[in-house]
Structures are given as structure tokens and as C-alpha cells.
Design a protein around this motif. Structure first.
Motif, PDB file in Angstrom:
ATOM      1  N   UNK A  62      34.467  51.474  46.991  1.00  0.00           N
ATOM      2  CA  UNK A  62      35.322  50.304  46.777  1.00  0.00           C
ATOM      3  C   UNK A  62      34.503  49.231  46.087  1.00  0.00           C
ATOM      4  N   UNK A  63      35.208  48.244  45.577  1.00  0.00           N
ATOM      5  CA  UNK A  63      34.563  47.082  44.968  1.00  0.00           C
ATOM      6  C   UNK A  63      34.857  45.858  45.817  1.00  0.00           C
ATOM      7  N   UNK A  64      33.839  45.067  46.103  1.00  0.00           N
ATOM      8  CA  UNK A  64      34.051  43.824  46.839  1.00  0.00           C
ATOM      9  C   UNK A  64      34.275  42.700  45.830  1.00  0.00           C
ATOM     10  N   UNK A  65      35.225  41.849  46.151  1.00  0.00           N
ATOM     11  CA  UNK A  65      35.506  40.691  45.312  1.00  0.00           C
ATOM     12  C   UNK A  65      35.816  39.503  46.195  1.00  0.00           C
ATOM     13  N   UNK A  66      35.509  38.301  45.728  1.00  0.00           N
ATOM     14  CA  UNK A  66      35.716  37.114  46.560  1.00  0.00           C
ATOM     15  C   UNK A  66      35.739  35.860  45.714  1.00  0.00           C
ATOM     16  N   UNK A  67      36.357  34.829  46.268  1.00  0.00           N
ATOM     17  CA  UNK A  67      36.246  33.471  45.728  1.00  0.00           C
ATOM     18  C   UNK A  67      36.318  32.486  46.882  1.00  0.00           C
ATOM     19  N   UNK A  68      35.704  31.329  46.678  1.00  0.00           N
ATOM     20  CA  UNK A  68      35.683  30.275  47.701  1.00  0.00           C
ATOM     21  C   UNK A  68      36.337  29.017  47.143  1.00  0.00           C
ATOM     22  N   UNK A  69      36.960  28.253  48.023  1.00  0.00           N
ATOM     23  CA  UNK A  69      37.561  26.993  47.602  1.00  0.00           C
ATOM     24  C   UNK A  69      36.463  26.001  47.216  1.00  0.00           C
ATOM     25  N   UNK A  70      36.820  25.093  46.331  1.00  0.00           N
ATOM     26  CA  UNK A  70      35.826  24.170  45.762  1.00  0.00           C
ATOM     27  C   UNK A  70      35.049  23.402  46.819  1.00  0.00           C
ATOM     28  N   UNK A  71      35.720  22.882  47.830  1.00  0.00           N
ATOM     29  CA  UNK A  71      35.051  22.049  48.817  1.00  0.00           C
ATOM     30  C   UNK A  71      34.233  22.790  49.847  1.00  0.00           C
ATOM     31  N   UNK A  72      34.270  24.116  49.831  1.00  0.00           N
ATOM     32  CA  UNK A  72      33.555  24.869  50.865  1.00  0.00           C
ATOM     33  C   UNK A  72      32.389  25.690  50.328  1.00  0.00           C
ATOM     34  N   UNK A  73      32.161  25.636  49.031  1.00  0.00           N
ATOM     35  CA  UNK A  73      31.043  26.402  48.466  1.00  0.00           C
ATOM     36  C   UNK A  73      29.725  25.848  48.979  1.00  0.00           C
ATOM     37  N   UNK A  74      28.775  26.750  49.194  1.00  0.00           N
ATOM     38  CA  UNK A  74      27.459  26.340  49.659  1.00  0.00           C
ATOM     39  C   UNK A  74      27.337  26.196  51.162  1.00  0.00           C
ATOM     40  N   UNK A  75      28.377  26.529  51.903  1.00  0.00           N
ATOM     41  CA  UNK A  75      28.341  26.405  53.364  1.00  0.00           C
ATOM     42  C   UNK A  75      28.102  27.732  54.072  1.00  0.00           C
ATOM     43  N   UNK A  76      27.911  28.806  53.289  1.00  0.00           N
ATOM     44  CA  UNK A  76      27.615  30.105  53.875  1.00  0.00           C
ATOM     45  C   UNK A  76      28.826  30.889  54.354  1.00  0.00           C
ATOM     46  N   UNK A  77      30.027  30.372  54.111  1.00  0.00           N
ATOM     47  CA  UNK A  77      31.224  31.076  54.576  1.00  0.00           C
ATOM     48  C   UNK A  77      31.360  32.455  53.930  1.00  0.00           C
ATOM     49  N   UNK A  78      31.090  32.557  52.635  1.00  0.00           N
ATOM     50  CA  UNK A  78      31.329  33.824  51.945  1.00  0.00           C
ATOM     51  C   UNK A  78      30.364  34.912  52.412  1.00  0.00           C
ATOM     52  N   UNK A  79      29.107  34.577  52.579  1.00  0.00           N
ATOM     53  CA  UNK A  79      28.152  35.577  53.081  1.00  0.00           C
ATOM     54  C   UNK A  79      28.552  36.007  54.487  1.00  0.00           C
ATOM     55  N   UNK A  80      28.928  35.056  55.301  1.00  0.00           N
ATOM     56  CA  UNK A  80      29.351  35.344  56.678  1.00  0.00           C
ATOM     57  C   UNK A  80      30.561  36.281  56.692  1.00  0.00           C
ATOM     58  N   UNK A  81      31.555  35.982  55.871  1.00  0.00           N
ATOM     59  CA  UNK A  81      32.757  36.820  55.809  1.00  0.00           C
ATOM     60  C   UNK A  81      32.449  38.181  55.212  1.00  0.00           C
ATOM     61  N   UNK A  82      31.668  38.204  54.146  1.00  0.00           N
ATOM     62  CA  UNK A  82      31.373  39.465  53.474  1.00  0.00           C
ATOM     63  C   UNK A  82      30.617  40.429  54.387  1.00  0.00           C
TER      64      UNK A  82
END
Length: 194
Positions: free
Chosen positions: A93-113
Motif C-alpha cells: 500500500x501507499x501511505x498518504x497524508x496532509x495536515x491542517x495549516x495550524x497544526x503542522x509541526x506539532x507531531x500529530x502526523x508522525x503520531x498518527x502514521x
């Protein structure tokens, strides 16, 4: 397949519903999202409604699994395992993601991924997860590197979107890989903690 809810210390990951259309539409007004993804631009409410319908169908067919990321019930991003391809020697599979403008840099995407990757390897028996991004998308590359993906190269004019064709970076992760970040030639000077 029925949609699965995942969670972390700070996030709930669940399939987006019609109740989320306005938040998705608002998030996709940020020019950085269509710049680096296949999200339409301009992004309308109808696009958000269509996206939610697509996600429902993808979960039902098992071809894609997409989650909205919610922090205190507020949408902070989207993540998915796309193009799930069964194979006798294990699916990919391929992983894909985007984060909302105000939440980038808070580690949410790494945590979710991390929980999505763990779920994909355990529940879908994936043999490989691919990450790819438009060449130059340093933020996405840093996220993939932090997750332990191994940079595999440049794909010339391989990625298509409404903009046309773009060169793409590609990386891969196997279930047996050590998830510690390693050097990526496209991220010079990156230390092992990013």
C-alpha cells in the motif's frame, strides 16, 4: 471491510463522515494542501461531500483505508493507506497524508502514521508500505524519514495531478525494518531526531 477507529495519546483516527465536510472543505482552502497532493483546487463543499462518499466506498471495497485525525474533536489532518494491492507474497500500500495549516509541526502526523503503519502491517498483512511525494515536499519527507522509511530515489515525471506531471521522491518501509530514522540524500544535514 468496516471502518476501523484507531487512537493515540492525543488523537482519534476515524473515517470522515458527512458531519466533517465543512472542516475538510475549510482545511483544503490552504494552498499548501493542493500544492503537494491531488486535492482539487479550488476545493468546494461538493468536493468534500464527494470525498466522504469515496472514503466510504474505499473502506467497503478494502482498496483504501482513510482516516481523519481529530484532536479534541477538531480535524487536524487526513491519513490513509492507498492502492492496497493484494499479492500472494503479501499486500502493499501507499501511505498518504496532509495536515491542517495550524497544526503542522506539532507531531500529530508522525503520531498518527505510527498507528496506521502498525495497523497496516498487523491487520492487512502488508509486506511493504510505499511513501511518495512531489520532489521538494521537505515536510512530508521529514515525516516519512521520522517514521523509518528508507529513501529509494527520484521518479522522473511519475506523479500526476490536476497540475500535470511532477518528479517524485519515493521511499519504502518493510515490517522488518528498524523504524529509526536514517540519512536521506534529499534531506542534507537532517539529524536522527527529526
Amino acid at each position: 471491510m468496516e471502518p476501523v477507529i484507531l487512537s493515540t495519546d492525543r488523537l482519534v483516527l476515524r473515517a470522515p463522515t458527512t458531519d466533517d465536510v465543512d472542516a475538510i472543505t475549510d482545511a483544503c482552502q490552504d494552498p499548501e494542501i493542493p500544492r503537494w497532493t491531488t486535492v482539487p483546487s479550488p476545493y468546494t463543499r461538493a468536493d468534500g461531500e464527494d470525498f466522504v462518499k469515496l472514503v466510504t466506498g474505499w473502506w467497503e471495497s478494502g482498496e483504501e483505508t482513510v482516516w481523519g485525525l481529530f484532536h479534541h474533536e477538531v480535524l487536524v489532518g487526513m491519513i490513509g493507506l492507498h492502492n492496497i494491492a493484494p499479492h500472494a507474497t503479501g499486500a502493499s500500500a501507499e501511505i498518504g497524508f496532509w495536515a491542517t495549516a495550524g497544526t503542522r509541526g506539532k507531531g500529530f502526523m508522525v503520531e498518527a502514521a505510527r498507528v496506521v503503519i502498525d495497523w497496516g502491517f498487523a491487520e492487512l498483512d502488508l509486506a511493504r508500505i510505499r511513501w511518495q511525494a512531489v520532489a521538494g515536499n521537505v515536510a512530508s519527507a521529514r515525516t516519512a524519514r521520522a517514521l523509518g522509511f528508507r529513501y529509494e530515489g527520484l521518479q522522473r515525471q511519475a506523479l500526476t495531478s490536476p497540475r500535470g506531471r511532477d518528479d517524485g521522491w519515493i521511499a519504502g518501509l518493510l515490517p522488518t525494518d528498524d523504524r529509526a530514522p536514517v540519512e536521506w540524500s534529499v534531506l542534507p544535514g537532517a539529524d536522527s531526531s527529526s
